[in-house]
Design an enzyme around this catalytic site. Structure first.
Site, mmCIF file in Angstrom:
data_model
loop_
_atom_site.group_PDB
_atom_site.id
_atom_site.type_symbol
_atom_site.label_atom_id
_atom_site.label_comp_id
_atom_site.label_asym_id
_atom_site.label_seq_id
_atom_site.Cartn_x
_atom_site.Cartn_y
_atom_site.Cartn_z
ATOM 1 N N ARG A 108 0.856 -1.184 0.000
ATOM 2 C CA ARG A 108 0.000 0.000 0.000
ATOM 3 C C ARG A 108 0.894 1.237 0.000
ATOM 4 N NH1 ARG A 108 -2.787 3.068 4.734
ATOM 5 N NH2 ARG A 108 -4.145 4.435 3.542
ATOM 6 N N GLN A 198 -7.559 8.450 6.032
ATOM 7 C CA GLN A 198 -7.961 9.012 7.312
ATOM 8 C C GLN A 198 -8.588 10.404 7.219
ATOM 9 O OE1 GLN A 198 -4.720 6.471 9.983
ATOM 10 N NE2 GLN A 198 -5.097 8.573 10.513
ATOM 11 N N SER A 201 -8.594 12.398 10.385
ATOM 12 C CA SER A 201 -7.396 13.150 10.786
ATOM 13 C C SER A 201 -7.322 14.477 10.026
ATOM 14 C CB SER A 201 -6.127 12.339 10.495
ATOM 15 O OG SER A 201 -6.226 11.066 11.056
ATOM 16 N N ASN A 340 -7.608 1.625 9.425
ATOM 17 C CA ASN A 340 -6.305 1.836 10.065
ATOM 18 C C ASN A 340 -6.540 1.818 11.566
ATOM 19 O OD1 ASN A 340 -5.526 2.354 7.454
ATOM 20 N ND2 ASN A 340 -5.130 4.542 7.755
ATOM 21 N N TYR A 342 -4.652 1.362 15.615
ATOM 22 C CA TYR A 342 -3.441 1.288 16.426
ATOM 23 C C TYR A 342 -3.696 0.970 17.891
ATOM 24 C CZ TYR A 342 -1.015 3.234 12.401
ATOM 25 O OH TYR A 342 -0.488 3.416 11.149
ATOM 26 N N GLU A 408 -3.648 -0.331 8.031
ATOM 27 C CA GLU A 408 -2.489 0.139 8.813
ATOM 28 C C GLU A 408 -2.578 -0.453 10.204
ATOM 29 O OE1 GLU A 408 -1.788 4.338 9.242
ATOM 30 O OE2 GLU A 408 -2.001 4.693 7.089
#
Ligand code: BGC
Length: 510
Positions: A108, A198, A201, A340, A342, A408
């Site tokens: 990616r 995103q 963001s 994504n 985390y 991600e």
């Protein structure tokens, strides 16, 4: 097609892989109790243009908002810029070598908009930028690696910011024309597209908190306007693909959304449970609800922002609304769910302030770290692997069991940096186990996993202090040599398991 003498590249720039494969990796193998990777599981790594390419003004590239921002004195820690970064613009062969050695199925990466259109529009087409991406795509295909292309990963051409950026409704058509060009130019070979990385963001950090470029601090109004335009721009690009390219090219188009998992502070307290759900709706649902559900914002969001706006004596809600026609146009504009992820946060109810207006306060939640999980060098971002399984299940339930790619997931290295990154292996191992539990045990349609990131990169506001790479990059050396970290061997081990999945092998050596 591009022919690369990989052995030459290997000798010149990269630590031979046999140096690491000879290490003892017994405890770091890819293992999970009773879990298997689906046969067609897409295993890969991710990157983005500004974070790796460098060549910030090479061959006619125009400046992006990140170039202008990092060149402004005092904005970045240690004056870090992406001017050179990993120098991928000049080191394509090394990148292809790394990817080939990793034996990943997908890569990616993102396109730098101002490398292709220096002023953001087709009139300024820069053929040398197009050539670079053609070489990259062809090199990937020559190595049987599937390109997964993000069309826009935060690096807006400065010329478009000068026209108001994403607050300007004209961006919808401008973005659509850029996407149209990308589909027409690369779509014969690229079959997996993400329009925007995103959007949350961009809207919140870029135009609300103002902590990333374009650094606009207007937390109660601009994020909603920007998100509205981003959603419409995405939908328009999706329809362009549908109308002009889908029949001949047969690819899939989506958008890469980001979400933490949000856990209620006390699952026995209904108000905490509602608050956690509301927080998820404000983060993920803001974009996913219109696109994957009904063309409109989540009810919780509409209700909250409208109620707050009324208390603030405003004549209408700060959250814009879609017409019925727009809802029908936006609904269903994604062929897969790209997420994504985390970390996980814990949430309880808290009444948000009315002044100044803020998206953050509109949510009426208090968010804290998940206290029992290991910390990472990323303040506030603990490694909470079980949160990924819950998030994947939530997406399955909320959006009708879509195909999901984890586009991600990763963790920065602690200092001092070492290539024996056992923390990272632990992080990947535990998160991938949870993704596999969601896939194998809960019936979530997880189609792929892309580790962040291929190599140490420019990590936005963290500059070169947080390094997520599977490969170490020596940023003090003009040749930017790449060295595999131990996590590379973990990744290749997982790939071997995927390749043997056809024999319905149970992976069971934890
Ligand atoms: C961004 C990536 C970045 C990662 C870690 C994500 O929000 O999409 O580009 O590498 O954060 O900083």
């Amino acid at each position: 097609m591009l022919f690369v003498n990989f052995e030459e590249v290997l000798k010149t720039y990269i630590t031979p892989l046999n140096l690491i494969t000879s290490w003892s990796i017994g405890s770091n193998n890819c293992s999970s109790i009773f879990l298997t990777f689906p046969q067609d599981f897409s295993w890969g790594v991710s990157s983005s243009a500004y974070q790796i390419e460098g060549g910030w003004d090479a061959d006619g590239k125009g400046p992006s908002i990140w170039d202008v921002f990092t060149h402004t004195p005092g904005t970045m820690p240690a004056d870090a810029t992406g001017d050179v970064a990993c120098d991928s613009y000049n080191r394509l062969d090394e990148d292809l070598y790394m990817l080939r050695a990793l034996r990943v199925k997908s890569y990616r990466f993102s396109l730098s908009w101002s490398r292709i259109f220096p002023d953001g529009t087709r009139l300024s087409l820069n053929q040398k930028g197009v050539d670079y991406y053609n070489r990259l795509i062809n090199g990937l295909l020559a190595n049987k690696i599937t390109p997964m292309v993000t069309i826009y990963h935060w690096d807006l051409p400065q010329a478009l910011q000068d026209r108001g950026g994403w607050e300007n409704i004209d961006m919808i058509d401008i973005f659509n024309d850029y996407c149209d060009f990308c589909f027409a130019t690369f779509g014969d070979r690229v079959k997996l597209w993400m329009t925007i990385n995103q959007p949350h963001s961009i809207a919140w950090l870029g135009y609300g908190l103002g902590t990333i470029p374009p650094s606009i601090k207007n937390p109660g109004i601009a994020p909603y306007i920007v998100a509205h335009n981003l959603i419409k721009a995405h939908a328009k690009a999706y329809h362009t693909y549908d109308d002009k390219y889908r029949t001949s090219q047969g690819g899939l188009v989506s958008i890469a959304l980001n979400a933490d998992w949000i856990e209620p502070k006390d699952a026995n307290v209904p108000r905490d449970v509602e608050s956690a759900d509301r927080a998820l709706q404000f983060q993920l649902g803001w974009f996913a609800h219109p696109i994957f559900k009904n063309g409109d914002y989540p009810d919780a969001m509409k209700w909250q922002v409208s109620a707050k706006s009324e208390l603030q004596d405003l004549s209408e809600s700060r959250l814009p609304s879609f017409t019925e026609e727009e809802k029908n146009y936006i609904k269903g504009t994604a062929d897969m769910f790209c997420i994504n992820h985390y970390t996980t946060k814990v949430v309880t109810f808290a009444t948000g302030k009315l002044s100044p207006y803020s998206y953050d306060d509109d949510r009426d939640v208090l968010e804290t770290e998940e206290p029992d999980s290991p910390t990472t060098p990323f303040a506030g971002q603990r490694a909470v692997a079980w949160g990924l399984r819950r998030l994947l299940n939530w997406i399955k339930e909320e959006y009708g069991n879509p195909q999901i790619y984890v586009t991600e997931n990763g963790v920065p290295s602690p200092f001092p940096i070492t290539i024996e990154d056992t923390d990272r292996i632990f992080y990947y191992k535990s998160y991938i186990d949870e993704a596999l539990k969601a896939q194998n045990l809960d019936g979530v349609n997880v189609k792929g996993y892309l580790a962040t990131s291929l190599m140490d990169s420019f990590e936005w506001m963290n500059g070169y202090n947080f390094l997520f790479g599977l490969h170490h990059v020596d940023f003090n050396n003009p040749n930017r040599p790449r060295t595999p970290k131990l996590a590379v061997s973990y990744s290749t081990d997982c790939l071997a398991k995927i390749r043997s999945a056809s024999s319905v092998e149970s992976v069971s050596n934890l």
